[in-house]
Write an enzyme that holds these catalytic residues in place. Sequence first.
Site, mmCIF file in Angstrom:
data_model
loop_
_atom_site.group_PDB
_atom_site.id
_atom_site.type_symbol
_atom_site.label_atom_id
_atom_site.label_comp_id
_atom_site.label_asym_id
_atom_site.label_seq_id
_atom_site.Cartn_x
_atom_site.Cartn_y
_atom_site.Cartn_z
ATOM 1 N N GLY A 124 26.045 36.073 2.827
ATOM 2 C CA GLY A 124 25.304 35.596 3.996
ATOM 3 C C GLY A 124 25.766 34.215 4.424
ATOM 4 N N ARG A 152 20.611 41.897 6.783
ATOM 5 C CA ARG A 152 20.112 40.527 6.905
ATOM 6 C C ARG A 152 20.068 40.060 8.366
ATOM 7 N NH1 ARG A 152 22.493 36.965 2.183
ATOM 8 N NH2 ARG A 152 20.701 35.733 2.814
ATOM 9 N N GLN A 200 21.793 27.375 6.293
ATOM 10 C CA GLN A 200 22.813 28.202 6.946
ATOM 11 C C GLN A 200 22.690 28.092 8.459
ATOM 12 O OE1 GLN A 200 22.307 32.130 5.325
ATOM 13 N NE2 GLN A 200 22.972 31.512 3.285
ATOM 14 N N ASP A 351 16.902 29.605 -4.026
ATOM 15 C CA ASP A 351 17.611 30.670 -4.749
ATOM 16 C C ASP A 351 17.141 30.809 -6.195
ATOM 17 O OD1 ASP A 351 19.113 31.311 -2.528
ATOM 18 O OD2 ASP A 351 20.737 29.943 -3.052
ATOM 19 N N LYS A 378 16.798 37.524 1.771
ATOM 20 C CA LYS A 378 17.992 37.121 1.014
ATOM 21 C C LYS A 378 18.872 38.356 0.760
ATOM 22 C CE LYS A 378 17.059 32.802 0.881
ATOM 23 N NZ LYS A 378 17.904 31.902 1.678
ATOM 24 N N ARG A 382 13.804 39.676 -2.051
ATOM 25 C CA ARG A 382 13.657 39.165 -3.425
ATOM 26 C C ARG A 382 12.207 39.138 -3.893
ATOM 27 N NH1 ARG A 382 18.332 34.504 -3.648
ATOM 28 N NH2 ARG A 382 20.007 36.016 -4.012
ATOM 29 N N ARG A 425 21.419 37.547 -7.991
ATOM 30 C CA ARG A 425 20.430 36.717 -8.694
ATOM 31 C C ARG A 425 19.309 37.551 -9.321
ATOM 32 N NH1 ARG A 425 22.746 31.922 -7.638
ATOM 33 N NH2 ARG A 425 23.375 31.558 -5.486
HETATM 34 C C1 S3P Z 1 22.751 28.323 1.504
HETATM 35 C C2 S3P Z 1 21.503 28.216 2.029
HETATM 36 C C3 S3P Z 1 20.359 29.014 1.590
HETATM 37 C C4 S3P Z 1 20.625 29.700 0.250
HETATM 38 C C5 S3P Z 1 21.988 30.297 0.182
HETATM 39 C C6 S3P Z 1 23.045 29.239 0.391
HETATM 40 C C7 S3P Z 1 23.827 27.495 2.053
HETATM 41 O O1 S3P Z 1 20.102 30.009 2.549
HETATM 42 O O2 S3P Z 1 19.649 30.695 0.014
HETATM 43 O O3 S3P Z 1 22.204 30.921 -1.051
HETATM 44 O O4 S3P Z 1 24.886 27.356 1.403
HETATM 45 O O5 S3P Z 1 23.649 26.940 3.147
HETATM 46 P P1 S3P Z 1 19.176 29.694 3.842
HETATM 47 O O6 S3P Z 1 19.849 28.660 4.631
HETATM 48 O O7 S3P Z 1 19.073 30.985 4.597
HETATM 49 O O8 S3P Z 1 17.863 29.265 3.270
#
Ligand code: S3P
Length: 468
Positions: A124, A152, A200, A351, A378, A382, A425
Amino acid sequence: MQVDPKAAAPAASQSQGSPASAGAHGHGPAQPLGAAPAGPLKGRLRPPGDKSISHRALILGLLAVGRTRITGLLEGDDVLRTAAACAALGARVERLGPGEWQVDGCGVGSLLAPRQTLDFGNAGTGTRLMMGVVGGHPITATFDGDASLRKRPMRRILDPLALMGAQVVSEAEGGRCPVTLRGAGEPAPIEYRTPVPSAQLKSAILLAGLNSPGRTVVIETEASRDHTEKMLAYFGARIVSEPDGPHGRRITLEGRPELKARDVIVPADPSSGAFALVAALITPGSDVTIEGMMMNPLRIGLITTLQEMGADIALLNPRVEGGEDVADLRARHSQLTGADVPAARAPAMIDEYPVLAVAAAFARGETRMRGLSELRVKESDRLAAVAAGLEAAGVVHRIEGDDLIVMGGAQPRGGGEVKTHLDHRIAMSFLVMGMAAQQPMRVDDAAMIATSYPSFRAQMEALGARFA
Ligand code: S3P
């Protein structure tokens, strides 16, 4: 040059589904795995490089002018997909040795249109960050991945990119992959308040904003991990992050910087180190030191929570590595007690809830984890997957709205098989449970562990864990 992820990290290749082979939506045969109680865990380990920083190092390498050298890159499948995508967009990406990579970048504004679908597998983060990159350039790309990635939500990324001028050419139902995105030639500078605390999402907007002639502003009510901001500043962008409200941030990026290639050292991933940490705390007689754990305040909610639960965790040798605070953590078996984990802490440990739920199963009394709605989107749902795993292990629990409540005890029964739903995970968390429960735990498929932690089994075995 094209990166060959399979050649780069054989351990990750089992879960590799290239468009030409296993197909974009699955992986090879499932790999069931069990973990059985085997006595105390002892020793030292250094978890692999941080996944978030690894993705970003490659992407900023692509967007910088010159040669970026990366040390300690996580060679998990997720990151290798991003390396391949960077190559498809015009960078020369080379693996020099274990964890040692170099990227000859193209510079902001000078990317090539990829000739094939960008297949991100299970990742993702890679997908969403790269949607931001493509969204800010006059190129068209198709994003796809495995069955988990296809579920997702991408709408949260595509909406702000559309405000900046990108167009969604096609998408699966509800803004899901496969998505074909046509980026904006001159992305409009926007001010955007993120509806969910997501690094993200924030990162996708900032990466698109790099090619904007003006200022891009992202406001978040709850601060999420700040690796993109820190690394952009390190590569020479003008970016300012200010407090906004009690827990929020306002981030302002000046568009069209000339990013200059830099050397990046990737610290050990606290989200991977979390498994050995919890395993040591719940397994009687254990004494484990986890080396080089990144201690970025926006990533250490689990450590804070475990300490509130009475965990014996010593922070040794604090130092700065690659621009991040790191420390060695010495964890010894501890009788934990239940805690009330506030929703505001969720972004700093998003996470880690599956493995915290495992710790909570070994804690006296009730642990309430609040505000977990983001866990539903996720790699799997989860919240549901953790609840099903706890059920299989005979642990009393319930879900109330977005809260998960676990009633712990000294040593849960264990003995169940857990469905992992293509989620690394979930697999690692319930294997950790099996190391200390009365009876072994099994997971239906451990293949996805290679997306983030290819050496999980070997490192845990070196501490004394027993898998079968
Ligand atoms: C991440 C942000 C998180 C996290 C993912 C990595 C990143 O997701 O759960 O494993 O590297 O920016 P979200 O931004 O959707 O919370």
